[in-house]
Design a protein around this motif. Structure first.
Motif, PDB file in Angstrom:
ATOM      1  N   ILE A 141       0.889  -1.164   0.000  1.00 45.66           N
ATOM      2  CA  ILE A 141       0.000   0.000   0.000  1.00 45.66           C
ATOM      3  C   ILE A 141       0.923   1.209   0.000  1.00 45.66           C
ATOM      4  N   ILE A 142       0.720   2.117  -0.957  1.00 40.87           N
ATOM      5  CA  ILE A 142       1.666   3.231  -1.123  1.00 40.87           C
ATOM      6  C   ILE A 142       0.920   4.546  -1.305  1.00 40.87           C
ATOM      7  N   PRO A 143       0.970   5.447  -0.330  1.00 39.77           N
ATOM      8  CA  PRO A 143       1.520   5.251   1.007  1.00 39.77           C
ATOM      9  C   PRO A 143       0.422   4.947   2.016  1.00 39.77           C
ATOM     10  N   MET A 144       0.874   4.521   3.195  1.00 40.44           N
ATOM     11  CA  MET A 144      -0.007   4.497   4.364  1.00 40.44           C
ATOM     12  C   MET A 144       0.439   5.680   5.222  1.00 40.44           C
ATOM     13  N   VAL A 145      -0.425   6.104   6.156  1.00 41.74           N
ATOM     14  CA  VAL A 145       0.025   7.119   7.113  1.00 41.74           C
ATOM     15  C   VAL A 145       0.292   6.393   8.430  1.00 41.74           C
ATOM     16  N   PHE A 146       1.560   6.269   8.781  1.00 40.08           N
ATOM     17  CA  PHE A 146       1.915   5.634  10.054  1.00 40.08           C
ATOM     18  C   PHE A 146       1.924   6.723  11.124  1.00 40.08           C
ATOM     19  N   PHE A 147       1.524   6.365  12.341  1.00 38.82           N
ATOM     20  CA  PHE A 147       1.501   7.390  13.391  1.00 38.82           C
ATOM     21  C   PHE A 147       2.008   6.828  14.713  1.00 38.82           C
ATOM     22  N   ASN A 148       2.467   7.756  15.555  1.00 32.55           N
ATOM     23  CA  ASN A 148       3.004   7.413  16.868  1.00 32.55           C
ATOM     24  C   ASN A 148       1.904   7.664  17.902  1.00 32.55           C
ATOM     25  N   LYS A 149       1.434   6.580  18.521  1.00 36.40           N
ATOM     26  CA  LYS A 149       0.288   6.689  19.430  1.00 36.40           C
ATOM     27  C   LYS A 149       0.594   7.587  20.638  1.00 36.40           C
ATOM     28  N   SER A 150       1.802   7.502  21.159  1.00 38.74           N
ATOM     29  CA  SER A 150       2.157   8.312  22.342  1.00 38.74           C
ATOM     30  C   SER A 150       2.107   9.800  22.009  1.00 38.74           C
ATOM     31  N   LEU A 151       2.651  10.162  20.833  1.00 38.60           N
ATOM     32  CA  LEU A 151       2.664  11.583  20.466  1.00 38.60           C
ATOM     33  C   LEU A 151       1.254  12.084  20.171  1.00 38.60           C
ATOM     34  N   PHE A 152       0.418  11.219  19.597  1.00 37.35           N
ATOM     35  CA  PHE A 152      -0.981  11.597  19.384  1.00 37.35           C
ATOM     36  C   PHE A 152      -1.637  11.882  20.739  1.00 37.35           C
ATOM     37  N   ALA A 153      -1.387  10.996  21.699  1.00 43.19           N
ATOM     38  CA  ALA A 153      -1.999  11.162  23.030  1.00 43.19           C
ATOM     39  C   ALA A 153      -1.486  12.442  23.693  1.00 43.19           C
ATOM     40  N   LYS A 154      -0.194  12.702  23.522  1.00 46.17           N
ATOM     41  CA  LYS A 154       0.407  13.908  24.117  1.00 46.17           C
ATOM     42  C   LYS A 154      -0.241  15.178  23.570  1.00 46.17           C
ATOM     43  N   ALA A 155      -0.648  15.108  22.290  1.00 47.95           N
ATOM     44  CA  ALA A 155      -1.283  16.285  21.671  1.00 47.95           C
ATOM     45  C   ALA A 155      -2.799  16.288  21.895  1.00 47.95           C
ATOM     46  N   GLY A 156      -3.286  15.309  22.634  1.00 48.72           N
ATOM     47  CA  GLY A 156      -4.719  15.255  22.943  1.00 48.72           C
ATOM     48  C   GLY A 156      -5.559  14.719  21.803  1.00 48.72           C
ATOM     49  N   VAL A 358       5.465 -11.153  12.893  1.00 49.35           N
ATOM     50  CA  VAL A 358       5.162  -9.775  12.507  1.00 49.35           C
ATOM     51  C   VAL A 358       4.455  -9.035  13.633  1.00 49.35           C
ATOM     52  N   THR A 359       4.497  -7.701  13.533  1.00 58.12           N
ATOM     53  CA  THR A 359       3.935  -6.868  14.595  1.00 58.12           C
ATOM     54  C   THR A 359       2.418  -6.704  14.407  1.00 58.12           C
ATOM     55  N   GLN A 360       1.775  -6.164  15.439  1.00 54.75           N
ATOM     56  CA  GLN A 360       0.331  -5.920  15.330  1.00 54.75           C
ATOM     57  C   GLN A 360       0.046  -4.869  14.252  1.00 54.75           C
ATOM     58  N   VAL A 361       0.925  -3.873  14.162  1.00 52.07           N
ATOM     59  CA  VAL A 361       0.687  -2.835  13.151  1.00 52.07           C
ATOM     60  C   VAL A 361       0.782  -3.443  11.744  1.00 52.07           C
ATOM     61  N   PHE A 362       1.613  -4.467  11.564  1.00 57.32           N
ATOM     62  CA  PHE A 362       1.647  -5.163  10.277  1.00 57.32           C
ATOM     63  C   PHE A 362       0.294  -5.835  10.024  1.00 57.32           C
ATOM     64  N   LYS A 363      -0.191  -6.552  11.045  1.00 56.67           N
ATOM     65  CA  LYS A 363      -1.458  -7.279  10.876  1.00 56.67           C
ATOM     66  C   LYS A 363      -2.602  -6.317  10.576  1.00 56.67           C
ATOM     67  N   ASP A 364      -2.621  -5.189  11.300  1.00 59.78           N
ATOM     68  CA  ASP A 364      -3.685  -4.199  11.070  1.00 59.78           C
ATOM     69  C   ASP A 364      -3.591  -3.627   9.654  1.00 59.78           C
ATOM     70  N   SER A 365      -2.363  -3.363   9.222  1.00 56.43           N
ATOM     71  CA  SER A 365      -2.172  -2.794   7.886  1.00 56.43           C
ATOM     72  C   SER A 365      -2.561  -3.817   6.815  1.00 56.43           C
ATOM     73  N   TYR A 366      -2.202  -5.069   7.053  1.00 56.51           N
ATOM     74  CA  TYR A 366      -2.508  -6.145   6.086  1.00 56.51           C
ATOM     75  C   TYR A 366      -4.010  -6.301   5.915  1.00 56.51           C
ATOM     76  N   SER A 367      -4.753  -5.962   6.976  1.00 54.99           N
ATOM     77  CA  SER A 367      -6.211  -6.140   6.879  1.00 54.99           C
ATOM     78  C   SER A 367      -6.814  -5.263   5.779  1.00 54.99           C
ATOM     79  N   TYR A 368      -6.153  -4.135   5.449  1.00 53.07           N
ATOM     80  CA  TYR A 368      -6.655  -3.297   4.349  1.00 53.07           C
ATOM     81  C   TYR A 368      -6.578  -4.044   3.013  1.00 53.07           C
ATOM     82  N   VAL A 369      -5.633  -4.993   2.910  1.00 52.76           N
ATOM     83  CA  VAL A 369      -5.468  -5.761   1.670  1.00 52.76           C
ATOM     84  C   VAL A 369      -6.564  -6.804   1.563  1.00 52.76           C
TER      85      VAL A 369
END
Lengths: 425, 296
Positions: A141-156, A358-369
């Motif tokens: 998938i090109i591209p996906m938007v990957f995000f950092n959960k901690s930084l999202f939480a820090k920004a509310g 593989v990581t959970q984020v891989f599995k979650d991303s693969y689900s889009y396929v």
């Protein structure tokens, strides 16, 4: 006299070396077996050891075949294959090239359609003009938007944005919290193009999946208002300060480090980034698709694969047997899944069948396929009929870099139209 | 056979060596140039076996190729700027290092070091130095000279400047050595005479050193110009011709045309143009500088 002898021996040695160089290309060994050349490339994940092992494994299943690998000096396999062709050394097998470029010139041959249909989930996923030149073994998938959960939480920020306005609001919150919202490895032009690939695939191809075909037919253009409106979104991201100002000085490798070390909150990149997610902190990362205005989910998709077979190979049967065996070997897919974030596309198999870690984020991303959703060609990355004319990808990447520093959306789009016209003349 | 007779007829072994050298030169320089000239009149594509004769079409296309104009403009500006800077720095270093002590000999080696390194390695090293969070930005922010990192390679104008700085850094090693050699051929008596006449250091430099360096300067300037006009490796590794083709030299453009756009024919035509431009510039500058030597 000594001079003459020296000169004579030098000339004889040179002659021998020259004739040896000429005969090195001969395909048959004294036993009557065949030696084929295979263009590969190496990355930190696809190491020399991986190629050696995978070649040995497939070679052992084809009696009378020897494979000599030719390693591309960089990851631009297409350019190297062209250089080899220009010097009369086109390889018999070519890993991960863009088939359209070489199929047009009659340099590669299609795979048996029955074999493709029998083994792959999307048999025509990377077909070019109705024929399959590279087994569709995996997808990205090109591209996906990957995000950092901690930084999202820090920004509310709770949850992921569904619409473009949500996305912009989240970027604003992150910036207000002193966090750079989006990482961009703009020093490498392909990486600089990712936001534009995401926006154009979602906004333009999401509404008109045939847009690239229509561009070939000259029915649509980059200067059309809907395209310019989409590109203007990228300019807004730049002018609103959602990337760091010096993003075009950041290399692709550094952009990965910056994002995985928590310096930035989001990263728009091909799903191959999943291979770089640190295992120890993997739970801190998530992914979503580039949001559209109305929240419609659009997945920019590209079906990749293994190797193409030269149309001039001296032994098409053995070349095909080797290529088919290599392409279906779960051990090869395991490396591609774990190291390169590839989504496997072999029929009748689940992730567990590859024995992958593989990581959970891989599995979650693969689900889009695997989900039923709107999949469109990733603009600038598709290798099927939606691939851009040869050479235009570089112009597209350059336009992405130019638009980081310039407001001239119309000018850049007109330039792309001009280059498309020149390339297709 | 007497020595005189051998000299008249020439040594056969040396003649054979010369013939081999000429043969290799013809094989690797003359023949490719002739082949390239021929290809420039065709639509040859690296992927296609057959090429069609297209007459002057490639040359006509060059007249309205804005990318070529931009790359040629950048190349010419780079060649001029770097040649001036590298030769001025080379003369300066040569004067400073024109001593015989061990430490100065070591410094000469250090000055020549950039010239020994591969252009690709130089490009990669400077890419790290000039990166957003590279050593250069850390140093400048640490010293309080700048408040935020500068995008040395990510802004078109700055990237062009950065390429020039790196190219000048590399070339200065060469220009220093050439000027050092020229300096050592200046008779010391000239300086002694000048000092007796009351000339100061600046006057000695201006009227003796700078003028007597002329033969070295002719070689150094000409080779600097040619090197810069065909510059490829440093740029390919440092910026890849970006951002947005801002630092795409003509040599880089030729490679991209040939192996990315699959246009061997057009790439050959641009290569011919670069050859002619380089030859005209090199001959004009050499002729100008030789005239200066005669005036001495």
């Amino acid at each position: 006299m000594r001079h003459r002898r020296l000169l004579a021996s030098t000339l004889v040695a040179a002659g021998l070396a020259f004739s040896a160089g000429c005969s090195a290309a001969a395909p048959a060994s004294p036993k009557g077996d065949v030696t084929l050349t295979y263009l590969t490339f190496e990355t930190p994940d696809l190491t020399a050891s991986f190629w050696k092992t995978s070649i040995a494994s497939a070679q052992a299943k084809v009696p009378g075949l020897s494979i000599k690998d030719v390693v591309s000096p960089n990851t631009d396999r297409d350019a190297y294959a062209k250089q080899l062709q220009a010097s009369g050394q086109f390889p018999d097998l070519l890993q991960s090239i863009t088939p359209s470029t070489f199929a047009q010139a009659g340099l590669i041959q299609p795979y048996p359609q029955s074999w493709v249909n029998a083994n792959f989930l999307l048999p025509m996923g990377n077909a070019y003009k109705g024929k399959v030149y590279i087994p569709p073994t995996n997808s990205q998938i090109i591209p996906m938007v990957f995000f950092n959960k901690s930084l999202f939480a820090k920004a509310g920020i709770s949850g992921t944005p569904k619409t473009w306005s949500d996305f912009m609001a989240d970027c604003a919150k992150l910036k207000a919290a002193g966090i750079t919202p989006i990482e961009l490895g703009g020093g490498d032009s392909f990486a600089a193009s990712m936001p534009l690939v995401g926006i154009l695939s979602a906004d333009v191809l999401g509404k008109d999946p045939n847009w690239l075909q229509e561009r070939y037919q000259n029915k649509v253009h980059f200067t059309d208002p809907n395209v310019e409106t989409a590109v203007a979104k990228y300019r807004t991201m730049v002018t609103d300060g959602y990337f760091e100002p010096g993003a075009l000085s950041v290399s692709y490798a550094d952009s990965i480090t910056n994002f995985t070390s928590g310096k930035t909150a989001m990263y728009m990149m091909g799903s191959w980034f999943l291979g770089s997610v640190p295992k120890a902190t993997a739970d801190d990362f998530g992914s979503f698709m580039t949001p559209t205005d109305d929240g419609t989910l659009v997945v920019p998709f590209s079906v990749g694969g293994s190797m193409a077979i030269s149309a001039k190979t001296p032994d098409p049967a053995k070349a095909t047997a080797f290529a088919e065996d290599w392409s279906l070997d779960p051990a090869n897919l395991k490396t591609l899944i774990e190291g390169d974030g590839a989504f496997p596309m072999l029929k009748g198999k689940t992730l567990d069948d590859y024995d992958v870690n593989v990581t959970q984020v891989f599995k979650d991303s693969y689900s889009y396929v695997t989900q039923d959703n709107t999949k469109v060609s990733a603009i600038g990355w598709a290798t099927n009929d939606d691939s851009m004319p040869s050479g235009l990808n570089d112009d597209f990447y350059a336009a992405s870099q130019a638009l980081f520093n310039s407001n001239d959306v119309a000018g850049q789009m007109a330039k792309l139209d001009g280059e498309w016209n020149t390339a297709t003349q | 056979m007497t020595t005189r007779a051998r000299r008249r007829r020439g040594d056969p072994a040396l003649g054979a060596i010369a013939a081999v050298a000429l043969g290799l030169y013809a094989l690797f320089i003359i023949v490719p140039v002739i082949m390239s000239a021929w290809k420039s009149f065709t639509d040859e594509n690296p992927l296609m076996a057959q090429a069609k004769f297209v007459g002057l079409a490639n040359y006509r296309e060059m007249t309205h190729d804005s990318t070529l104009a931009a790359s040629l403009g950048f190349t010419l500006a780079l060649a001029a700027g770097v040649t001036v800077v590298a030769n001025a720095a080379g003369i300066g270093f040569a004067v400073l290092l024109n001593k015989t002590s061990l430490s100065f000999r070591m410094m000469r080696t250090v000055a020549f070091l950039p010239q020994v390194l591969s252009g690709v390695i130089v490009g990669f090293v400077w890419r790290y130095i000039m990166a957003e969070d590279g050593i250069l930005n850390h140093l400048l922010t640490g010293l309080g000279i700048i408040s935020r990192p500068i995008s040395w390679l990510g802004t078109p104008d700055l990237a062009m400047f950065s390429v020039g700085v790196v190219a000048a850094w590399v070339l200065t090693g060469f220009t220093t050595v050439v000027h050092l050699a020229a300096l050592q051929s200046i008779p010391l008596e000239m300086y002694q005479a000048a000092r007796v006449d009351g000339a100061g250091r600046w006057q000695q430099f201006r009227h003796i050193t700078f003028r007597m360096l002329a033969p070295g300067t002719t070689i150094s300037v000409t080779i600097s110009l040619i090197t810069m006009l065909k510059l490829y490796d440093i740029i390919a590794a440092l910026t890849g011709g970006g951002p947005a083709f801002a630092t795409q030299s003509t040599a880089l453009y030729i490679i991209n045309l040939a192996f990315t756009d699959d246009r061997f024919g057009y790439a050959s035509a641009v290569a011919m143009l670069l050859l002619v431009v380089s030859a005209v510039i090199a001959l004009s500058v050499t002729s100008l500088l030789r005239r200066r030597e005669v005036d001495l």
